[in-house]
Structures are given as structure tokens and as C-alpha cells.
Design a protein around this motif. Structure first.
Motif, mmCIF file in Angstrom:
data_model
loop_
_atom_site.group_PDB
_atom_site.id
_atom_site.type_symbol
_atom_site.label_atom_id
_atom_site.label_comp_id
_atom_site.label_asym_id
_atom_site.label_seq_id
_atom_site.Cartn_x
_atom_site.Cartn_y
_atom_site.Cartn_z
ATOM 1 N N ASP A 160 -21.019 -24.854 14.379
ATOM 2 C CA ASP A 160 -21.752 -26.062 13.976
ATOM 3 C C ASP A 160 -23.236 -25.959 14.296
ATOM 4 O OD1 ASP A 160 -19.380 -27.072 13.058
ATOM 5 O OD2 ASP A 160 -19.065 -28.470 14.724
ATOM 6 N N VAL A 161 -23.553 -25.431 15.484
ATOM 7 C CA VAL A 161 -24.963 -25.296 15.858
ATOM 8 C C VAL A 161 -25.643 -24.251 14.983
ATOM 9 C CG1 VAL A 161 -26.572 -24.658 17.708
ATOM 10 C CG2 VAL A 161 -24.592 -26.087 18.223
ATOM 11 N N ALA A 162 -24.937 -23.190 14.637
ATOM 12 C CA ALA A 162 -25.503 -22.181 13.742
ATOM 13 C C ALA A 162 -25.824 -22.786 12.384
ATOM 14 C CB ALA A 162 -24.527 -21.016 13.581
ATOM 15 N N GLN A 163 -24.971 -23.674 11.900
ATOM 16 C CA GLN A 163 -25.227 -24.344 10.628
ATOM 17 C C GLN A 163 -26.429 -25.286 10.735
ATOM 18 O OE1 GLN A 163 -21.501 -26.170 9.515
ATOM 19 N NE2 GLN A 163 -20.577 -24.234 8.897
ATOM 20 N N GLU A 164 -26.539 -25.987 11.872
ATOM 21 C CA GLU A 164 -27.692 -26.864 12.085
ATOM 22 C C GLU A 164 -28.988 -26.064 12.118
ATOM 23 O OE1 GLU A 164 -27.110 -29.124 15.626
ATOM 24 O OE2 GLU A 164 -25.147 -29.892 15.002
ATOM 25 N N LEU A 165 -28.974 -24.918 12.800
ATOM 26 C CA LEU A 165 -30.170 -24.072 12.878
ATOM 27 C C LEU A 165 -30.500 -23.500 11.504
ATOM 28 C CD1 LEU A 165 -32.411 -22.659 14.380
ATOM 29 C CD2 LEU A 165 -30.758 -20.929 15.152
ATOM 30 N N THR A 166 -29.487 -23.105 10.766
ATOM 31 C CA THR A 166 -29.709 -22.609 9.400
ATOM 32 C C THR A 166 -30.444 -23.656 8.570
ATOM 33 O OG1 THR A 166 -27.769 -21.146 9.406
ATOM 34 C CG2 THR A 166 -28.557 -21.902 7.262
ATOM 35 N N PRO A 218 -27.676 -13.124 5.990
ATOM 36 C CA PRO A 218 -27.755 -13.271 7.451
ATOM 37 C C PRO A 218 -29.175 -13.049 7.968
ATOM 38 C CG PRO A 218 -26.694 -11.197 6.859
ATOM 39 C CD PRO A 218 -26.828 -11.989 5.588
ATOM 40 N N LEU A 219 -29.693 -14.036 8.658
ATOM 41 C CA LEU A 219 -31.023 -13.954 9.252
ATOM 42 C C LEU A 219 -30.932 -13.541 10.717
ATOM 43 C CD1 LEU A 219 -34.132 -14.613 9.089
ATOM 44 C CD2 LEU A 219 -33.523 -16.936 9.813
ATOM 45 N N ALA A 220 -29.928 -14.075 11.405
ATOM 46 C CA ALA A 220 -29.744 -13.835 12.830
ATOM 47 C C ALA A 220 -28.330 -14.263 13.181
ATOM 48 C CB ALA A 220 -30.774 -14.619 13.648
ATOM 49 N N ALA A 221 -28.011 -14.203 14.465
ATOM 50 C CA ALA A 221 -26.734 -14.719 14.955
ATOM 51 C C ALA A 221 -26.971 -15.367 16.304
ATOM 52 C CB ALA A 221 -25.696 -13.605 15.067
ATOM 53 N N ILE A 222 -26.196 -16.404 16.594
ATOM 54 C CA ILE A 222 -26.275 -17.037 17.907
ATOM 55 C C ILE A 222 -24.915 -16.923 18.578
ATOM 56 C CG2 ILE A 222 -28.105 -18.637 17.258
ATOM 57 C CD1 ILE A 222 -25.984 -20.838 17.041
ATOM 58 N N SER A 223 -24.911 -17.034 19.893
ATOM 59 C CA SER A 223 -23.645 -16.898 20.616
ATOM 60 C C SER A 223 -23.712 -17.636 21.940
ATOM 61 C CB SER A 223 -23.338 -15.424 20.890
ATOM 62 O OG SER A 223 -24.202 -14.912 21.895
ATOM 63 N N ALA A 247 -21.786 -16.881 15.842
ATOM 64 C CA ALA A 247 -21.804 -17.312 14.445
ATOM 65 C C ALA A 247 -23.136 -16.926 13.829
ATOM 66 C CB ALA A 247 -21.570 -18.813 14.327
ATOM 67 N N VAL A 248 -23.160 -16.840 12.501
ATOM 68 C CA VAL A 248 -24.329 -16.361 11.765
ATOM 69 C C VAL A 248 -25.279 -17.498 11.416
ATOM 70 C CG1 VAL A 248 -25.095 -15.205 9.645
ATOM 71 C CG2 VAL A 248 -23.010 -14.447 10.799
ATOM 72 N N VAL A 249 -26.578 -17.195 11.472
ATOM 73 C CA VAL A 249 -27.637 -18.086 10.971
ATOM 74 C C VAL A 249 -28.138 -17.459 9.671
ATOM 75 C CG1 VAL A 249 -29.911 -19.079 11.421
ATOM 76 C CG2 VAL A 249 -28.266 -18.781 13.301
ATOM 77 N N TYR A 250 -28.211 -18.259 8.599
ATOM 78 C CA TYR A 250 -28.538 -17.728 7.273
ATOM 79 C C TYR A 250 -29.952 -18.111 6.837
ATOM 80 C CZ TYR A 250 -23.513 -16.859 6.845
ATOM 81 O OH TYR A 250 -22.233 -16.412 7.037
ATOM 82 N N ASP A 251 -30.505 -17.283 5.915
ATOM 83 C CA ASP A 251 -31.806 -17.593 5.346
ATOM 84 C C ASP A 251 -31.639 -18.382 4.042
ATOM 85 O OD1 ASP A 251 -31.106 -15.796 3.334
ATOM 86 O OD2 ASP A 251 -32.415 -14.196 4.048
ATOM 87 N N ASP A 252 -32.725 -18.556 3.290
ATOM 88 C CA ASP A 252 -32.673 -19.391 2.091
ATOM 89 C C ASP A 252 -31.931 -18.750 0.932
ATOM 90 O OD1 ASP A 252 -34.535 -17.430 1.647
ATOM 91 O OD2 ASP A 252 -36.101 -18.763 0.908
ATOM 92 N N ARG A 253 -31.534 -17.492 1.080
ATOM 93 C CA ARG A 253 -30.743 -16.822 0.054
ATOM 94 C C ARG A 253 -29.290 -16.638 0.486
ATOM 95 N NH1 ARG A 253 -34.109 -11.488 -0.484
ATOM 96 N NH2 ARG A 253 -34.014 -11.823 1.772
#
Length: 283
Positions: free
Chosen positions: A263-269, A236-241, A227-233
Motif C-alpha cells: 500500500d505504501v509503495a502504491q502511495e509513493l508511486t 519499475p523505478l525503485a523498490a521499498i521494503s 514492493a515495487v515503486v513505478y514510474d509514469d510508464r
């Protein structure tokens, strides 16, 4: 397998001509060859003998030795005299970590990777897009017995990995086709996606469910959910798996893992100050 795809050059039989060429191009050729040696040494923790390194790079042994001794003085490589084997050096590590310091979220992501690892009992990965590939920048290894296919610093084509497809799902169709034109659609396994139309359908599914799946597309016997990790805009900043063997990650487990990873990707975002884009999920 990890040594496939190494850039090779014709073996050069005349060492003096190499020196002349280096002088004519201002040493650029020597820099390129030195970097090639560092890249090759970084691929194998067991190191190389000089003759093997010459074969791997397509350079003459005299050129390899000359460059290695210079790199050794700068601590970019090191030489085990008892075994006559060359290894990557400490200076290469310290220079390489500058990339991670620039992307400081790598350290901030580690507690989330550990959480993901503990919830799924599989290896958790953090990756970024770099030069058309996804590169692993951090990892929390599973406590289960498994083979780690791509180590930290390793790269996988975007179109052939769960991490890469997760990021591609945030791209426009034109941007996806630009990536395909640049890197192609390599057939790494019998299950690799090699048609642009099929990939676009998969990306639409990823957008709807919020996670991607690599079902033995990069390595047979290995599945990955990303899943994707997003920045403030909301970019896509990164992805976790999480990745694991097909025996431990059967098909019917994929939706469960997908929700956990998403869910974890959203928490990290959120922890990084990012914003998850608002989309309509079907799952």
C-alpha cells in the motif's frame, strides 16, 4: 562479512615497473587502483592503516601510499595522523550524492519510509537497481534494537533479496534469465534460492500478491518484505521494503507486512507521478 567479494590483484613487488605500466597505458591503471582504494575505504567506517589497505587491495604499500596522498590532496580520502588511519573523504561524499540528486525521488520518498517504519516498527528501505544489483539509497531506521546489515550505498544481488525479487517480478522470463546469466544465483545462506525454476515460481507468486519476501535468503536471522515503486510508464523505478529479525518478523506476520508495504509503495508511486500496472491479485 561486509568485506567479502573485494576485487584483489596480485601483490606487485616492483614499484618502478608500476610507474612504467602507468606511463604506457596513459594512467588508466592508476585511475583503476585509486578507485579501488576509494571503494575499499568506503566499506569500513573505522578506516584502514596503510599496510592493511595494501593487503585488502593486493597493491604494494608504496603504490597505496602514492595514490592515497594524491587522493588526500583532492579530499577524496583523509588521514588521521594521530592514529595513522585512512578514511573516506568529504569529496567522495559530495561526488556520490550527485547520484541521489539525479534520482531526486530519494528525498521525496523519505516521508513514506518514515510512515512505513512507524506502521511496522521495522527499518524501512528504498533501493534502486544498479548494474545487476539492488543498492540501498535511503532508509528510515527502526527504533527497535537491531543490526543493520546493508548500509545506505550497500548492494545485494537481485536474486537474493526481497527488494531485488520484487523488481525481478516485473521482468519478462527472458529478462530474468539474462540477470541470472549475468550475476548467477549465489548461495549466501542455507535458504538462498539457487535454482532458476524455483525463482520463476516465486516471481509468479510475487506478481499475484504484490509483494516479495526474503526469508533469510541474504542473511540468516533477517526477513525482508518488499514492493515495487513505478514510474509514469508503469516501469519499475525503485523498490521499498521493511526488514527485521526473524524474532520480530515471524512467518505469520508476513502477509500483514506485505499489505502495508504494498500500500505504501502504491502511495509513493502516485506521489511521484507514477502508475501502478493493473494486475489481478489473489491476496
Amino acid at each position: 562479512m561486509k568485506k567479502d567479494g573485494i576485487r584483489r590483484k596480485p601483490v606487485e613487488l616492483h614499484a618502478p615497473a608500476e610507474h612504467d605500466a602507468d606511463a604506457r597505458d596513459g594512467g588508466v591503471q592508476s585511475v583503476d587502483r585509486a578507485l579501488l582504494l576509494i571503494e575499499t575505504l568506503a566499506e569500513d567506517d573505522e578506516g584502514y592503516r596503510l599496510t592493511d589497505l595494501a593487503v585488502r587491495t593486493g597493491l604494494s604499500p608504496s603504490t597505496v601510499h602514492r595514490l592515497l596522498t594524491t587522493l588526500e590532496k583532492r579530499r577524496f580520502v583523509q588521514f588521521d595522523r594521530s592514529e595513522s588511519i585512512w578514511y573516506i573523504g568529504a569529496r567522495s561524499f559530495s561526488v556520490g550524492t550527485t547520484f541521489l540528486r539525479r534520482r531526486s525521488f530519494s528525498a521525496q520518498a523519505l516521508p513514506f519510509l518514515r510512515k512505513l517504519r512507524d506502521q511496522t516498527r521495522e527499518t524501512a528501505n528504498l533501493a534502486v537497481v544498479d548494474d545487476g544489483s539492488v543498492m540501498i539509497v535511503n532508509r528510515a531506521e527502526s527504533r527497535e534494537i537491531m543490526r543493520t546489515v546493508t548500509k545506505v550505498g550497500g548492494r545485494v544481488p537481485m536474486v537474493a533479496s526481497g527488494l531485488g525479487k520484487a523488481v525481478l517480478s516485473t521482468y519478462s522470463e527472458d529478462e530474468v534469465h539474462a540477470v541470472i546469466r549475468r550475476q548467477g544465483m549465489p548461495k549466501l545462506t542455507a535458504k538462498s534460492v539457487v535454482r532458476a525454476g524455483e525463482l520463476c515460481k516465486i516471481l509468479q507468486t510475487i506478481r499475484e500478491q504484490g509483494y516479495s519476501v526474503d526469508d533469510e535468503e541474504a542473511v540468516m536471522g533477517l526477513r525482508c518484505v518488499s514492493a515495487v515503486v513505478y514510474d509514469d510508464r508503469s516501469e519499475p523505478l525503485a523498490a521499498i521494503s521493511v526488514s527485521g529479525t526473524t524474532a520480530r518478523v515471524p512467518v505469520d506476520r508476513l502477509p500483514v507486512l506485505g499489505k502495508i508495504v504494498r500500500d505504501v509503495a502504491q502511495e509513493l508511486t502516485t506521489a511521484l507521478g507514477g502508475v501502478v500496472p493493473v494486475v489481478i491479485r489473489t491476496a
